[in-house]
Scaffold this motif. Structure first.
Motif: not given
Length: 257
Positions: A162-179, A182-193
């Motif tokens: 996976l690209s860096g941006g895709q890996q970041q979105r997997v990490a984002f999905a992992r944080a969301l999956v258990h609903e 409180l969601l805490v994100c550190d630079e969630p768009t840093a590697a994204l277009d």
């Protein structure tokens, strides 16, 4: 009682304990001992309302990541108090804090922390598997969240593919999956277009709008300022200013002209 309008289409009461997702009082954090002891946070007071998406901004090294790590229960305070949805986590023992975090808090790390031997779906499913959900059900639910972040076709792909941006979105999905509440994100768009960043921020906006939720985002990306309800500006371990979203967006627009 004062209220504030939100993009969620309702009005939320302000400044009452029952509406707070996060309450920080006089939070101090120091690292090291003796002559090497360094104070990183200097008595932080901060409230995050339920239904609010708060952006935390400031120069590198100002204490943003330390603060959200404390709020997420990953670091202990040196002094002060932190409450999450009315539960004081400051004096919880390690086991209780871990359980509280697993049930209530999702974290998107700046380092993706994906396990290389697991597929994207398996990585995203980790919080559900830890909670005891059957593997088939957990993978199915994780795949649904991957679809929401535009990665359904990568569900069976390993992180190295996976690209860096895709890996970041997997990490984002992992944080969301258990609903999490409180969601805490550190630079969630840093590697994204720009397009992927908009998808992620709209998902965060949607999470904040769900009943009983709160979202905190550390960012240097001024493209996402319009998604926040408030923007908290930090400097040298202190909160300098708190802006209404529109005020900060206007300041950035003027600075870029």
């Amino acid at each position: 009682m004062k209220t504030r309008p939100t993009e969620c289409g309702d009005e939320l009461p302000m400044n009452t304990q029952g509406t707070l997702a996060v309450s920080c009082r006089s939070v101090v954090k120091e690292f090291g001992d003796g002559d090497t002891r360094v104070r990183v946070l200097h008595g932080i007071d901060l409230d995050i309302a339920i239904g609010e998406l708060t952006l935390l901004v400031g120069p590198s090294g100002c204490g943003k990541t330390t603060l959200i790590s404390i709020i997420a229960g990953l670091l202990d305070v040196t002094d002060g108090e932190v409450s999450i949805f009315g539960q004081n986590i400051t004096h919880m023992n390690g086991r209780d804090k871990t359980r509280f975090r697993s049930e209530n808090v999702g974290v998107v790390f700046q380092q993706y922390n994906l396990l290389p031997s697991l597929t994207a779906a398996e990585n995203a499913a980790i919080p559900l598997l830890i909670a005891g959900m059957p593997r088939r059900q957990a993978i199915r639910q994780a795949t649904e969240v991957l679809e929401r972040v535009g990665l359904k076709e990568k569900a069976q792909t390993y992180p190295a593919q996976l690209s860096g941006g895709q890996q970041q979105r997997v990490a984002f999905a992992r944080a969301l999956v258990h609903e999490p509440r409180l969601l805490v994100c550190d630079e969630p768009t840093a590697a994204l277009d720009a397009k992927s960043g908009q998808v992620v921020m709209q998902l965060l906006r949607d999470v904040a709008c769900k009943p009983g939720r709160g979202v905190i985002v550390v960012t240097h990306d001024n493209r996402v300022f319009r998604y926040g309800d408030r923007i908290v500006e930090m400097n040298d371990g202190r909160i300098d200013r708190v802006h209404a979203q529109t005020a900060m967006v206007d300041e950035v627009a003027v600075a870029q002209e």
